[in-house]
Motif scaffolding. Structure first.
Motif, PDB file in Angstrom:
ATOM      1  N   VAL A 146      48.948  45.167  32.629  1.00  0.00           N
ATOM      2  CA  VAL A 146      49.817  44.141  32.063  1.00  0.00           C
ATOM      3  C   VAL A 146      50.524  43.417  33.212  1.00  0.00           C
ATOM      4  N   ILE A 147      50.535  42.086  33.143  1.00  0.00           N
ATOM      5  CA  ILE A 147      51.296  41.278  34.106  1.00  0.00           C
ATOM      6  C   ILE A 147      52.528  40.803  33.347  1.00  0.00           C
ATOM      7  N   PRO A 148      53.677  41.464  33.540  1.00  0.00           N
ATOM      8  CA  PRO A 148      54.789  41.255  32.599  1.00  0.00           C
ATOM      9  C   PRO A 148      55.531  39.936  32.780  1.00  0.00           C
ATOM     10  N   ASN A 149      55.568  39.434  34.002  1.00  0.00           N
ATOM     11  CA  ASN A 149      56.366  38.233  34.250  1.00  0.00           C
ATOM     12  C   ASN A 149      55.496  37.058  34.663  1.00  0.00           C
ATOM     13  N   PHE A 150      55.609  35.940  33.867  1.00  0.00           N
ATOM     14  CA  PHE A 150      54.944  34.687  34.247  1.00  0.00           C
ATOM     15  C   PHE A 150      53.463  34.980  34.481  1.00  0.00           C
ATOM     16  N   GLN A 151      52.870  35.499  33.438  1.00  0.00           N
ATOM     17  CA  GLN A 151      51.523  36.068  33.523  1.00  0.00           C
ATOM     18  C   GLN A 151      50.529  35.099  34.150  1.00  0.00           C
ATOM     19  N   ASN A 152      49.600  35.663  34.886  1.00  0.00           N
ATOM     20  CA  ASN A 152      48.487  34.907  35.454  1.00  0.00           C
ATOM     21  C   ASN A 152      47.262  35.210  34.618  1.00  0.00           C
ATOM     22  N   PRO A 153      46.715  34.233  33.908  1.00  0.00           N
ATOM     23  CA  PRO A 153      46.984  32.794  33.947  1.00  0.00           C
ATOM     24  C   PRO A 153      47.948  32.279  32.882  1.00  0.00           C
ATOM     25  N   LYS A 200      38.587  26.964  35.249  1.00  0.00           N
ATOM     26  CA  LYS A 200      38.128  27.017  33.861  1.00  0.00           C
ATOM     27  C   LYS A 200      38.733  28.210  33.127  1.00  0.00           C
ATOM     28  N   GLY A 201      39.076  28.002  31.880  1.00  0.00           N
ATOM     29  CA  GLY A 201      39.607  29.087  31.068  1.00  0.00           C
ATOM     30  C   GLY A 201      38.659  30.266  30.945  1.00  0.00           C
ATOM     31  N   THR A 202      37.376  29.975  30.908  1.00  0.00           N
ATOM     32  CA  THR A 202      36.375  31.044  30.735  1.00  0.00           C
ATOM     33  C   THR A 202      36.416  32.082  31.857  1.00  0.00           C
ATOM     34  N   ASP A 203      36.934  31.704  33.034  1.00  0.00           N
ATOM     35  CA  ASP A 203      36.991  32.659  34.143  1.00  0.00           C
ATOM     36  C   ASP A 203      37.940  33.823  33.876  1.00  0.00           C
ATOM     37  N   PHE A 204      38.835  33.634  32.924  1.00  0.00           N
ATOM     38  CA  PHE A 204      39.871  34.644  32.699  1.00  0.00           C
ATOM     39  C   PHE A 204      39.612  35.474  31.445  1.00  0.00           C
ATOM     40  N   LEU A 205      38.410  35.359  30.917  1.00  0.00           N
ATOM     41  CA  LEU A 205      38.085  35.975  29.619  1.00  0.00           C
ATOM     42  C   LEU A 205      36.688  36.564  29.659  1.00  0.00           C
ATOM     43  N   LEU A 206      36.434  37.506  28.763  1.00  0.00           N
ATOM     44  CA  LEU A 206      35.067  38.011  28.621  1.00  0.00           C
ATOM     45  C   LEU A 206      34.256  37.084  27.732  1.00  0.00           C
ATOM     46  N   ASP A 242      41.572  36.738  36.862  1.00  0.00           N
ATOM     47  CA  ASP A 242      40.107  36.863  36.989  1.00  0.00           C
ATOM     48  C   ASP A 242      39.679  37.964  37.958  1.00  0.00           C
ATOM     49  N   ARG A 243      40.459  38.174  39.008  1.00  0.00           N
ATOM     50  CA  ARG A 243      40.058  39.208  39.980  1.00  0.00           C
ATOM     51  C   ARG A 243      40.250  40.614  39.415  1.00  0.00           C
ATOM     52  N   THR A 244      41.243  40.781  38.546  1.00  0.00           N
ATOM     53  CA  THR A 244      41.416  42.079  37.885  1.00  0.00           C
ATOM     54  C   THR A 244      40.213  42.360  36.993  1.00  0.00           C
ATOM     55  N   LEU A 245      39.831  41.354  36.247  1.00  0.00           N
ATOM     56  CA  LEU A 245      38.686  41.475  35.338  1.00  0.00           C
ATOM     57  C   LEU A 245      37.433  41.845  36.137  1.00  0.00           C
ATOM     58  N   LEU A 246      37.245  41.158  37.254  1.00  0.00           N
ATOM     59  CA  LEU A 246      36.083  41.420  38.104  1.00  0.00           C
ATOM     60  C   LEU A 246      36.124  42.843  38.669  1.00  0.00           C
ATOM     61  N   GLY A 247      37.286  43.246  39.157  1.00  0.00           N
ATOM     62  CA  GLY A 247      37.434  44.591  39.737  1.00  0.00           C
ATOM     63  C   GLY A 247      37.112  45.674  38.726  1.00  0.00           C
ATOM     64  N   LEU A 248      37.540  45.464  37.476  1.00  0.00           N
ATOM     65  CA  LEU A 248      37.267  46.455  36.434  1.00  0.00           C
ATOM     66  C   LEU A 248      35.799  46.440  36.035  1.00  0.00           C
ATOM     67  N   LYS A 249      35.240  45.253  35.926  1.00  0.00           N
ATOM     68  CA  LYS A 249      33.815  45.178  35.547  1.00  0.00           C
ATOM     69  C   LYS A 249      32.944  45.803  36.627  1.00  0.00           C
ATOM     70  N   GLU A 250      33.292  45.565  37.888  1.00  0.00           N
ATOM     71  CA  GLU A 250      32.489  46.147  38.983  1.00  0.00           C
ATOM     72  C   GLU A 250      32.507  47.670  38.964  1.00  0.00           C
ATOM     73  N   VAL A 280      43.319  45.179  29.005  1.00  0.00           N
ATOM     74  CA  VAL A 280      43.901  44.072  29.775  1.00  0.00           C
ATOM     75  C   VAL A 280      44.345  42.995  28.794  1.00  0.00           C
ATOM     76  N   GLU A 281      45.090  42.044  29.302  1.00  0.00           N
ATOM     77  CA  GLU A 281      45.524  40.930  28.469  1.00  0.00           C
ATOM     78  C   GLU A 281      44.407  39.891  28.316  1.00  0.00           C
ATOM     79  N   ARG A 282      44.474  39.138  27.250  1.00  0.00           N
ATOM     80  CA  ARG A 282      43.469  38.090  26.968  1.00  0.00           C
ATOM     81  C   ARG A 282      44.170  36.751  26.859  1.00  0.00           C
ATOM     82  N   PRO A 283      44.100  35.914  27.894  1.00  0.00           N
ATOM     83  CA  PRO A 283      43.357  36.001  29.165  1.00  0.00           C
ATOM     84  C   PRO A 283      44.095  36.849  30.204  1.00  0.00           C
ATOM     85  N   THR A 284      43.389  37.179  31.276  1.00  0.00           N
ATOM     86  CA  THR A 284      44.028  37.879  32.402  1.00  0.00           C
ATOM     87  C   THR A 284      43.472  37.367  33.729  1.00  0.00           C
TER      88      THR A 284
END
Lengths: 365, 365
Positions: free
Chosen positions: A139-146, A324-330, A96-104, A90-94
């Motif tokens: 990858v979120i190619p356009n106007f990436q979140n976050p 918070k930035g930390t929500d989008f990162l490991l 947060d829900r994608t990160l959560l879905g993958l971690k789960e 995934v992208e760093r940052p990415t």
């Protein structure tokens, strides 16, 4: 306390949704296809909408699955392709829900840096050369979140070449593409791949119609889509035919171009105002000025004791919400936060940033 | 071939759906709550509809979760409560999708016989005394799918007592309750339990409004509902606010009582005609004449070589679709099939049964 100004939620304000157009689309839908709209339908989605999506993207209909919002599409895709222990990029940052879905799902998540022109392909290549074997690269190619950044054409091609060489799937997660307000659209990796079957593409009508319809979609190799259709059938039979039929009438109706332009004009004004206000009130911040979408990612100078949790708390006491930035990162992200400008009217943006700058100062003290 | 007559799908025909009422409900929804209907909402569901459901059932709002159809509610509940190897009780026969959902999760499925007054509580008690320790007992109390039978009040109470004694959850799966067309309604186990927190209850608007809205719901202990809300948030953020708001306006509107009565009147006529036609054309068949709902379960005399797969094939060549009994069982059911009368207009029912009787005869030959 003054009015709350929320830069937290990636959602449009109601004033830029064409409610009258949606109401008319609902009337049209019930009048033109009463049996289709009222019946169960099937998990592939409302057939006329699926066909419209296939035509928009130039793919056969059996490459397309319409879902109850694009996050449901993500969930189905992850359930189908990601097992516990599987490496996923995934992208760093990415998001947060994608990160959560993958971690789960127990994925072995590898974050690869995000630059102003998208994911750092050199860092990814080095990781692959070092032995990383991902099942999937999200990858979120356009106007990436976050991050707000957009993947360059060169990098899109480079990613496809890496996917071929190292045999992984690219998950092109593209909900914002149609709310580009400046710059030139770039071709999707879905198109660039030709016949390679390397890309699964997701998008949504949340940003172009409204979130409340909950209509998203997935495009991918037909064998994979067929497996996900079975999963979707066994999960919910079908997404809402009523909501999908309203979307179909809306996006094929006369009012849609103007409605979409209104969204883009408002987002551009909000993004531009936000960038200017940050440069004025928080000159130490760095960010990518987005060409579309909802988000702007603010980094404060590292090594100066910035703590996004404290900044968020100080902002909240001033009636300003941020994420918070930390929500989008490991790990890391303490010196960063995400601002969603999608729901903040231009006249509130400057006041919001003024208070936010106070919060940043207070959090340091 | 003559017109196809489908007794296969448990869905209403479009002629008994109040399309004009739904269209008006959509207009009302967009006019009265534009921000609520267009926004993301949350996984708990559209707040006014959730409140309406809570009031209908006399429970606090935090006991209620609205979902993208009630099968999605089942899936969330199973994901949350059933792990691989867990014993789960279901009726014999039971809804094929429930059986599939449990098998896919690796549940140890125990089928307990279904009688004319519902699940065989004595057989269940014997199994429990023999050591069976289910996590969950899935019961369709009204006009069971596929059996057509309704659980008696006495058995409802007995089931609750067993759930208390052997510490399991009753999953009261009740989508048909509001399409009772004859006989007296019975209290739900959800109500009968008092404060016991033994029951998770699911229902749907598919049968009272229309399937295409895809709006169902779950009622249960608030701690369990809160866990499922988190799961739902991470799966799809929220079900369609647009569809839910239309349902809310429809069921609270002036036209709803007449619309529901129209559905019940049509179902009663179809069920009555079907029962009479079976007695005339297929006198060897046995079945429970349902008091509501969509289904009638036909058993042919055992030990006479009936094979539902051959019967279904012979019926199909005569333009009649049915579902094989074996689909609703782990073993057995060759001498049975399910007839859904929900979508077959009364004037077609007799012709359908006439052809079906031919098919039964041909399949024996």
């Amino acid at each position: 306390m003054a009015d709350t100004i929320s830069f937290a939620r990636g959602a449009p304000s109601a004033d830029i949704v064409d409610i009258d157009g949606l109401k008319q689309a609902a009337v049209d839908a019930f009048e033109t296809d009463p049996a289709g709209i009222s019946g169960y339908g099937t998990a592939i989605g409302y057939v006329p909408l699926r066909r419209w999506i296939a035509e928009k993207h130039g793919v056969p209909e059996d490459h397309v699955l319409v879902t109850n919002g694009s996050m449901q599409a993500d969930a189905f895709l992850f359930d189908e392709t990601v097992a516990a222990g599987d490496a996923v990029v995934v992208e760093r940052p990415t998001y947060d829900r994608t990160l959560l879905g993958l971690k789960e799902r127990g994925a072995d998540v590898h974050m690869i840096g995000l630059q102003a022109d998208g994911i750092d392909v050199d860092e990814l290549r080095t990781a692959l050369q070092g032995g990383l074997r991902p099942k999937l690269a999200h990858v979120i190619p356009n106007f990436q979140n976050p991050g707000g950044s957009t993947l360059s054409l060169e990098k899109r091609k480079a990613l496809l070449a890496l996917a071929d060489e190292y045999d992984f799937l690219i998950f092109e997660d593209d909900p914002y593409v149609d709310v580009r307000f400046t710059g030139e659209p770039l071709p999707r990796m879905l198109e660039l791949q030709g016949d390679a079957n390397r890309v699964v593409y997701a998008s949504s009508f949340s940003k172009t119609v409204c979130p409340g319809v909950r209509v998203g979609y997935l495009i991918g190799p037909p064998e994979l889509i067929a497996r996900i259709v079975r999963r979707a059938t066994n999960t919910y039979i079908a997404p809402s035919q009523v909501a999908q039929a309203i979307v179909h009438r809306f996006v094929t109706g006369d009012r849609f171009p103007a409605a979409l332009q209104k969204v883009k004009t408002a987002l551009e004004e909000r993004a531009t105002t936000l960038g200017a206000a940050l440069r004025e009130h928080l000159p130490e911040a760095t960010f990518v000025q987005p060409e579309g979408g909802y988000f702007l990612w603010v980094e404060l100078p590292a090594g100066e004791g910035h703590d996004c949790a404290r900044i968020a708390a100080e902002a909240a006491t001033r009636g300003v919400q941020i994420v918070k930035g930390t929500d989008f990162l490991l790990e890391g992200g303490e010196n960063a936060f995400r601002l969603a400008y999608s729901a903040v009217k231009a006249e509130q943006v400057e006041e919001g940033v003024r208070r936010l700058a106070e919060a940043v100062a207070a959090a340091k003290g």
